[in-house]
Scaffold this active site. Structure first.
Site, PDB file in Angstrom:
ATOM      1  N   ASN A   1       4.180   1.047   1.055  1.00 21.37           N
ATOM      2  CA  ASN A   1       5.543   0.551   0.859  1.00 21.37           C
ATOM      3  C   ASN A   1       6.506   1.065   1.929  1.00 21.37           C
ATOM      4  O   ASN A   1       7.710   1.110   1.725  1.00 21.37           O
ATOM      5  CB  ASN A   1       6.066   0.946  -0.533  1.00 21.37           C
ATOM      6  CG  ASN A   1       7.236   0.066  -0.974  1.00 21.37           C
ATOM      7  OD1 ASN A   1       7.239  -1.123  -0.699  1.00 21.37           O
ATOM      8  ND2 ASN A   1       8.227   0.659  -1.621  1.00 21.37           N
ATOM      9  N   THR A   2       5.980   1.439   3.100  1.00 20.39           N
ATOM     10  CA  THR A   2       6.866   1.991   4.137  1.00 20.39           C
ATOM     11  C   THR A   2       7.499   0.879   4.974  1.00 20.39           C
ATOM     12  O   THR A   2       8.448   1.130   5.704  1.00 20.39           O
ATOM     13  CB  THR A   2       6.101   2.943   5.065  1.00 20.39           C
ATOM     14  OG1 THR A   2       4.970   2.240   5.585  1.00 20.39           O
ATOM     15  CG2 THR A   2       5.644   4.171   4.320  1.00 20.39           C
ATOM     16  N   ALA A   3       6.983  -0.340   4.890  1.00 21.26           N
ATOM     17  CA  ALA A   3       7.613  -1.459   5.615  1.00 21.26           C
ATOM     18  C   ALA A   3       8.402  -2.325   4.644  1.00 21.26           C
ATOM     19  O   ALA A   3       9.576  -2.632   4.856  1.00 21.26           O
ATOM     20  CB  ALA A   3       6.559  -2.291   6.336  1.00 21.26           C
TER      21      ALA A   3
ATOM     22  N   GLY B   1      37.578  26.732   9.038  1.00 21.44           N
ATOM     23  CA  GLY B   1      38.144  27.573  10.088  1.00 21.44           C
ATOM     24  C   GLY B   1      37.523  28.957  10.147  1.00 21.44           C
ATOM     25  O   GLY B   1      38.173  29.910  10.581  1.00 21.44           O
TER      26      GLY B   1
ATOM     27  N   ALA C   1       6.688   8.959  12.972  1.00 19.95           N
ATOM     28  CA  ALA C   1       7.381   9.285  11.712  1.00 19.95           C
ATOM     29  C   ALA C   1       7.179  10.757  11.354  1.00 19.95           C
ATOM     30  O   ALA C   1       7.096  11.602  12.235  1.00 19.95           O
ATOM     31  CB  ALA C   1       6.921   8.353  10.596  1.00 19.95           C
TER      32      ALA C   1
ATOM     33  N   GLU D   1      31.595  29.042  12.622  1.00 24.26           N
ATOM     34  CA  GLU D   1      31.648  27.945  13.589  1.00 24.26           C
ATOM     35  C   GLU D   1      31.269  28.343  15.006  1.00 24.26           C
ATOM     36  O   GLU D   1      30.951  27.488  15.832  1.00 24.26           O
ATOM     37  CB  GLU D   1      33.070  27.370  13.637  1.00 24.26           C
ATOM     38  CG  GLU D   1      33.578  26.844  12.319  1.00 24.26           C
ATOM     39  CD  GLU D   1      35.069  26.560  12.390  1.00 24.26           C
ATOM     40  OE1 GLU D   1      35.447  25.392  12.510  1.00 24.26           O
ATOM     41  OE2 GLU D   1      35.858  27.524  12.346  1.00 24.26           O
TER      42      GLU D   1
ATOM     43  N   MET E   1      37.135  31.174   8.062  1.00 24.36           N
ATOM     44  CA  MET E   1      37.897  32.273   7.461  1.00 24.36           C
ATOM     45  C   MET E   1      37.626  32.447   5.971  1.00 24.36           C
ATOM     46  O   MET E   1      38.356  33.167   5.299  1.00 24.36           O
ATOM     47  CB  MET E   1      39.383  32.075   7.722  1.00 24.36           C
ATOM     48  CG  MET E   1      39.920  30.813   7.112  1.00 24.36           C
ATOM     49  SD  MET E   1      41.641  30.593   7.529  1.00 24.36           S
ATOM     50  CE  MET E   1      42.003  29.184   6.514  1.00 24.36           C
TER      51      MET E   1
ATOM     52  N   MET F   1       0.862  -1.185   0.000  1.00 26.42           N
ATOM     53  CA  MET F   1       0.000   0.000   0.000  1.00 26.42           C
ATOM     54  C   MET F   1       0.909   1.250   0.000  1.00 26.42           C
ATOM     55  O   MET F   1       1.102   1.891  -0.996  1.00 26.42           O
ATOM     56  CB  MET F   1      -0.923  -0.016   1.223  1.00 26.42           C
ATOM     57  CG  MET F   1      -1.880  -1.198   1.233  1.00 26.42           C
ATOM     58  SD  MET F   1      -3.124  -1.120  -0.080  1.00 26.42           S
ATOM     59  CE  MET F   1      -4.358  -0.092   0.673  1.00 26.42           C
TER      60      MET F   1
END
Length: 1335
Positions: A269-271, A1085, A346, A1266, A1087, A267
């Site tokens: 197709n998630t399993a 870094g 989900a 960062e 920069m 149906m």
């Protein structure tokens, strides 16, 4: 098998165009189809398992019964094309395009800065677009729900949510809800100095085109005719190896099921889909009764609701919502419990695909719904050719007892869920690593029926998920408790009984054994309290209520739509209007990201004769290779060649990095060989057939502890020391010692490593197109592997779908591997790592072990610190040595300790080599001082914030390695953060909350930061640029930096626009390449803007100097006129710009140097609430103050700060890499490695860019790529604070082992209580655990 000629025609529509597929193959999914057959590459591959949302598209179907068109989102990677007969597919290209017209969704996502790298953007657009097709004016709740299945690694989600909020009815309400102060009040929130205006608008809503639902494409009338055709017949699609049957009547379905009893029914197709992809399951026949009316119905009789098995979970949700709104509360307890779990199950895409029947019958061990259905006494209605029958959805069925199973020819018709009654209580409980879109660590469905009017148990049921291979029922416990009264005595007996009955072995799969045992009884206790509260509501006289301070244990953490304010310095009103510097300019590719027209590596069209590469990796951590047998692989159709170490013409080991394993393997995941074939499917099939024989080598070193034991290091020890540590320890009041473990982190860039290697006809030239942060490095490695001069290797880099450090060194290794394959086969090679291989092969952030000894006075002043650092470097050098240097240089963070010593070494282990990751060692290392400061605070009875303040750098000073700096901006950020976040008032409020709530605790923390940018080696800070002016006045700009989503190219265009004094629209930036700018250093870094900006500025200034004589003669002339004149006067209109780089240096012998050009300061405050019973936490609010100096582009800079913060928050809380004791990485995809989703971000999120001066950098800016990462540690420390409050109340020791990440497991097991002491403990010497800590 019959010939393909017997196949029916598959008819569906894509973006309004009819597709007739004459040979539809059941094994082909929609993602592959739209990308390779339709050549619509906007839809992206992110994980292949429905877990990331990158491939989201909209499906539309017509329902002939209701005469309605149903639009819903799906993940294309799980949709078999054969299931699309009669459906209309809309991809991002069908929504809008910059070539024709962009859609308001795309425009707003781009203009609100909701895209950085742009790889997740098409999926985001499709989720939002589908939401708006169904709800043109969505509510905030609908927005968060719609985005729950889409991952983004760059933005931190806030701008994405904000872009959708502009479609809400009340999108312009003041965001500081209920505070009575206007968020735009300059006086209130400006603090730098009164003359400087602060702005909060990053985009202008007046530019947005309105959403007009009447303008959307119509549903193809032909599909309506097809759906209403009374003469529909069974369809058959035959592929190479499989057949797909699509029955159109129930009898037809039963006939097929009788003939093919082993065939799965597809149906959503998630399993079946993921098990085919990830576990190599094979089915020759599929039966797909999609849209069968007999499976789509709802009936309500007196005492139950029956729902057709074909209903999707999203439709089930709608049905249950309706029933709950219509019926009295006492009848709908089971439905309410189901609804609670459906909200977080989900993501929206999977909920729209998965069906009730499929979910019930596939009986996943982690099911959130089946335990509740069982507790609510649901029944399954089955049908076969023999007739109909009912079976109870109960323990034996869920535990897969043979006698309770379906017969192979039976089909689920529907599920009946009874109403609950007055004296019957039903509940669903769960705990997962992340609030939504994550399998439960433990979940449960429980129900109890009482003798009417009493609290005597008449019937009790408890079902638990995620404890073993199936859902389990605690039936013996329940039987023994019948007739007992619902009181504390019953509870304590129930806990003992259920722990005895539901045994989790100590070496159980998925680990966390003691935690899961604790959850069994913690969830039972929650249910016990819920029922006590329910009984009290029924008869307050007879049944006393639960204690007031226990009430909050029953409240789930709400899923709120995040909101917040972003503040930055306004542009000087005297700045020329054309000058874009300082303005929040949109990312130059943002609209292309949102329309899917931005081209990434794998979006490049196929080349003639190109081959696909699949890898074969080592399954052993340390072993001799006895033999490699490729004969079966070479026999697979389509396989052209297998490439091994023997085929490398030049060096196979370059600077310690090994391309193809030779003679031995040194980690699980090392590349042994690659298979080249005409399709990826064939290459993968071939890779599975390669047989490698190994012989183990001892020792196998996986953890830092094992490395220390075997003295296994990648380099020698480095040290930084100031003062006299030994003598200082003699004169302090107290000394503490401890250690901190900080685990690693996976980059999880949305675009996996992608390389196109194209061998040229002449001169051994090789052209590579790839996503990298360091094209020069790729060029070097390819040149070494092929033994060809670097001048013949051309590396092109247009953009990367996220990088975060993971594309600095790794693309060089993978580039060499693909170039060798291209060289051997003489054909172009397309090499795209699947997510699981990417996570396995490329590794990530270094796990760290910190050991400290601290001497301090009773007033909180720290006099001496002796710290040792070890990182798990993995099996080759990579960048581990430099990471360790950065850790030592930055380990003091913002604190001045007069007698300070830190030492460190990178460990060599048999794990894949860890590499650069945003923050480069600092996010791990800086946790250590925060931990020892918290410990000092506990010993001195002070707040951690007070101890931080006492020990923070106060005035112009020198670092431990003798670099002078001024901490004034640090003090300013710190002070502003405490004030503007109302820290002390909120700390007081949290303490009040904690007094009144026993099982929930709040915690707050503030962290200061002294971060650095750049590299202590001067030549790594150099950069070059190339600027061409063409005769029409347009400008082509190139530089050595790489566009990774951070907006580097956008800032470079801003710089060129200011320097040349022309509009940005005149300037084009196409790509980075080793042909245009040679020898460029890495874009890392923080920069990128600093060094490339200076180079671009230099090139533009050279050109302007050349143009000056022309301009002087005609000062009022136009740019175009000046350029034409300059050419006529033979003035060179092309210039190379160069920046020598910041002159940094570090002398490790003397332990001193000017290691970094400047510092970035900041402070962050976070508040969390923790559930002590489950270990879940909720982030309530975060305030970040970041010293940006002068921001060239506040929108991009705030985007970097927010995105890094969320990535950091994930690193310190929910992101957990799991390794087996043999060195196998278990976490290889979004199912088992959880990065933050939209649900995890702070409910209130305030970011302020603080203004300061930084004359050394371009336009006095600072690199902020960062710095935000470490701000995430404020969440970790707030969790510590909350846990400490719980421990104080329970009379436990003040100090406890703090480690990172603070997962639900760590939180729960550190909040020790009567439940944790009840669980059985195992003797570690008697078993091998499923997973181990590698730090």
């Amino acid at each position: 098998m019959t010939s393909l000629a017997d196949s029916d025609e598959l008819i569906f529509f894509v973006n309004g165009r009819k597709v007739i597929e004459k040979n539809a193959d059941p094994e082909v999914n929609l993602l592959f189809y739209v990308r390779t057959v339709s050549r619509l590459t906007g839809t992206k591959y992110g994980c292949g398992g429905g877990g990331c949302g990158a491939c989201t598209v909209m499906l539309s179907r017509y329902n002939p019964k209701t005469k309605k068109i149903h639009h819903y989102p799906v993940t294309a990677c799980l949709v078999p094309i054969c299931s699309l007969h009669g459906a209309a597919v809309t991809t991002v290209e069908g929504v809008g395009s910059i070539k024709t017209r962009i859609h308001p969704v795309q425009e707003r996502l781009a203009k609100c800065h909701g895209t950085q790298c742009g790889f997740c953007s098409p999926g985001m657009v499709m989720s939002i677009y589908t939401l708006l097709r169904n709800h043109p004016e969505p509510t905030p709740e609908q927005i968060t729900e719609a985005l729950g299945g889409n991952l983004c690694r760059c933005t931190g989600y806030r701008p994405i949510v904000e872009s959708v909020k502009t479609f809400c009815v009340d999108s312009n309400v003041c965001q500081l809800k209920g505070s009575g102060k206007c968020c735009m009040d300059q006086e209130e929130r400006s603090f730098v100095n009164r003359q400087e205006k602060m702005c909060t608008k990053l985009y202008n809503e007046d530019e947005f085109q309105p959403l007009d639902p009447s303008q959307e494409p119509i549903f193809p009338p032909e599909l309506i005719r097809m759906a209403e055709d009374p003469h529909k017949r069974r369809l058959v699609f035959r592929g190479e190896r499989t057949i797909w049957y699509a029955p159109v009547t129930l009898n037809d379905l039963l006939e097929l099921k009788a003939n093919f009893p082993k065939a799965p029914i597809i149906m959503g197709n998630t399993a079946v889909g993921p098990s085919i992809k990830f576990t190599d399951e094979f089915h020759p026949v599929f039966i797909s009764p999609l849209g069968l009316p007999e499976l789509h119905f709802v009936t309500t009789v007196d005492d139950e609701v029956t729902i057709g098995a074909g209903y999707s979970l999203a439709e089930l949700n709608d049905v249950l919502q309706f029933v709950v709104s219509e019926q009295p509360k006492e009848k709908t307890k089971t439905y309410s419990a189901l609804l609670k779990h459906l909200r977080t199950l989900a993501g929206a895409q999977i909920r729209n695909m998965a069906t009730l029947g499929g979910h019930v019958v596939s009986r996943p061990y982690f099911s959130d719904l089946n335990p509740i259905l069982a507790a609510g006494n649901a029944t399954i209605n089955l049908i076969s050719k023999e007739g109909e029958r009912q079976i109870p959805l109960n323990g034996p069925f869920l535990e897969r007892s043979p006698e309770a199973n379906l017969k192979s020819e039976e089909v689920v018709l529907s599920v009946s869920i009874p109403y609950s009654t007055k004296w019957h209580f039903v509940s669903g409980l769960r705990l997962a690593q992340r609030q939504e879109n994550a399998f439960a660590i433990v979940n449960a469905g429980m129900s109890v029926k009482f003798e009417e009017g009493t609290n005597t148990i008449k019937d009790l049921q408890m079902f638990y998920g995620s404890l073993g291979p199936t859902v389990v029922s605690a039936s013996q416990t329940c039987r023994r408790l019948i007739g007992r009264r619902w009181d504390d005595q019953m509870l304590s007996e129930a806990c003992q009984l259920v722990l005895g009955e539901l045994h989790i072995p100590p070496d159980a799969e998925r680990g966390m054994v003691e935690f899961r045992r604790t959850l069994i009884i913690s969830l039972l206790f929650k249910f016990y309290l819920k029922v006590r509260r329910g009984l009290n509501k029924l008869d307050p006289q007879k049944f006393p209520n639960i204690p007031e301070e226990f009430m909050s244990a029953l409240e789930e953490f709400p899923i709120e739509t995040p909101q917040g304010i972003q503040m930055f310095q306004c542009v000087d009103p005297n700045q020329p209007p054309q000058d874009p510097v300082g303005h929040p300019v949109m990312h130059q590719s943002a609209l292309k990201h949102a329309t899917g027209e931005a081209v990434f590596g794998d979006d490049m069209p196929p080349l003639d004769q190109e081959l696909f590469l699949a890898v074969v990796t080592s399954t052993k951590a340390h072993a001799h290779i006895i033999s490699i047998d490729t004969s079966e692989a070479l026999a697979v159709p389509g396989v052209v060649d297998v490439i091994t170490a023997e085929d490398v013409p030049g060096e196979n080991n370059h600077q310690g990095e090994i391309f193809y394993a030779q003679d031995k393997v040194i980690c699980v995941g090392q590349i042994v060989c690659t298979v080249a074939a005409d399709t990826y499917a064939h290459a993968k099939e071939g890779a599975k057939k390669v047989k490698i024989a190994y012989e183990d080598i001892e020792p196998r070193i996986i953890t830092i502890e094992q490395a220390l034991e075997h003295n296994s290091f990648l380099s020698s020890e480095k040290k930084i020391e100031q003062g006299n540590v030994e003598s200082a320890f003699k004169y302090v009041d107290q000394i503490i010692e401890g250690e901190v473990h900080v685990e690693g982190q996976e980059h999880f860039y949305m675009e996996t490593q992608t390389i196109l290697a194209i061998p040229q006809e002449e001169d051994k030239e090789m052209v590579l197109h790839l996503a990298t942060q360091f094209p020069t490095h790729v060029q070097e490695y390819v040149s070494a592997a092929l033994s060809v001069p670097r001048s013949r290797i051309a590396c092109h880099m247009k953009r990367a779908g996220g990088a975060f450090g993971g594309k600095v060194t790794k693309p060089a290794l993978l580039g060499a591997i693909s170039a060798v394959a291209a060289h051997k086969t003489g054909r172009p090679i397309r090499f795209v790592l699947e997510r699981d291989n990417d996570m396995l092969i490329t590794a990530g952030r270094h796990p760290l072990l910190g050991k400290y000894k601290i001497g301090f006075m009773n007033n909180g002043v720290i006099k001496a610190a002796d710290v040792e650092y070890y990182v798990n470097g993995g099996c080759t050098p990579d960048e581990s040595d430099m990471v360790m240097e950065f850790i030592l240089l930055k380990s003091e963070n913002a604190y001045y300790i007069p007698n300070f010593r830190c030492r460190g070494r990178p460990c060599k282990t048999n794990l894949p080599s860890n590499t650069a990751f945003r923050g480069f060692g600092f996010p791990q290392a800086a946790v250590v001082p925060e931990v020892y400061i918290s410990a000092v605070a506990a010993h001195c009875n002070l707040l951690p914030e007070e101890v931080k303040e006492i020990n923070m750098y106060k005035r112009i000073n020198k670092t431990a390695y003798k670099q002078t700096f001024n901490p004034e901006p640090l003090r300013r950020c710190w002070k502003a953060c405490l004030e503007k976040s109302s820290f002390y008032a909120r700390k007081q409020a949290a303490e009040e909350f904690n007094k009144k709530n026993y099982w929930k605790k709040r915690g707050l923390a503030v962290v200061p930061m002294k971060f650095t940018i750049g590299i202590p080696i001067a030549y790594y800070n150099q950069a070059a640029a190339l600027v061409h002016i063409y005769l029409d006045g347009s400008v082509l700009l190139t530089h050595g930096g790489c566009e990774l989503g951070q907006g580097l190219h956008t800032k470079m265009i801003q710089v060129a626009s200011r320097e040349l004094n022309i509009p940005q629209s005149y300037i084009h930036l196409s790509e980075t390449s080793t042909i245009t700018v040679p020898n460029a250093v890495f874009t890392a870094g923080s920069m990128g803007t600093d060094i490339n900006g200076k180079a671009v500025q230099n090139a533009c200034q050279i050109l302007m100097a050349r143009l000056q004589p022309v301009i002087r003669k005609n000062p009022k002339g136009k740019w175009e006129e000046w350029i034409a004149k300059a050419f006529a006067e033979s003035i060179n209109l092309s210039a190379t710009g160069y920046f020598k780089g910041y002159q940094t240096h570090m002398d490790w012998e003397k332990e001193e140097g000017d290691a970094f050009p400047y510092f970035v300061y900041g402070a962050g405050c976070s508040e969390v609430e923790v559930d002590c019973l489950t270990g879940a936490h909720k982030l309530l609010r975060t305030d970040i103050f970041m010293d940006a100096a002068f921001s060239i582009n506040p929108a991009l800079d705030i985007g970097q700060v927010e995105g890094a913060f969320i990535q950091g928050m994930g690193f310190y809380t929910i992101e957990e890499l799991k390794y087996s004791p043999e060195g196998v990485l278990y976490s290889r995809g979004p199912d088992d490695y959880k990065i933050p989703t939209v649900t995890e971000i702070p409910e209130e999120f305030y970011v302020t860019l603080v203004h300061s001066r930084n004359p050394i950098a371009i336009y006095s800016s600072k690199g902020l790529g960062e710095a935000g990462m470490f701000m995430g540690s404020s969440v970790l420390l707030a969790i510590y604070d909350a846990v400490a409050a719980a421990r104080r109340e329970r009379g436990l020791s003040k100090t406890f082992t703090m480690s990172s990440p603070a997962t639900p497991e760590w939180i729960r097991m550190t909040c020790v209580d009567q439940f944790t002491s009840m669980i059985p403990k195992d003797d570690p010497s008697t078993f091998t655990p499923w997973n181990i800590r590698v730090s």
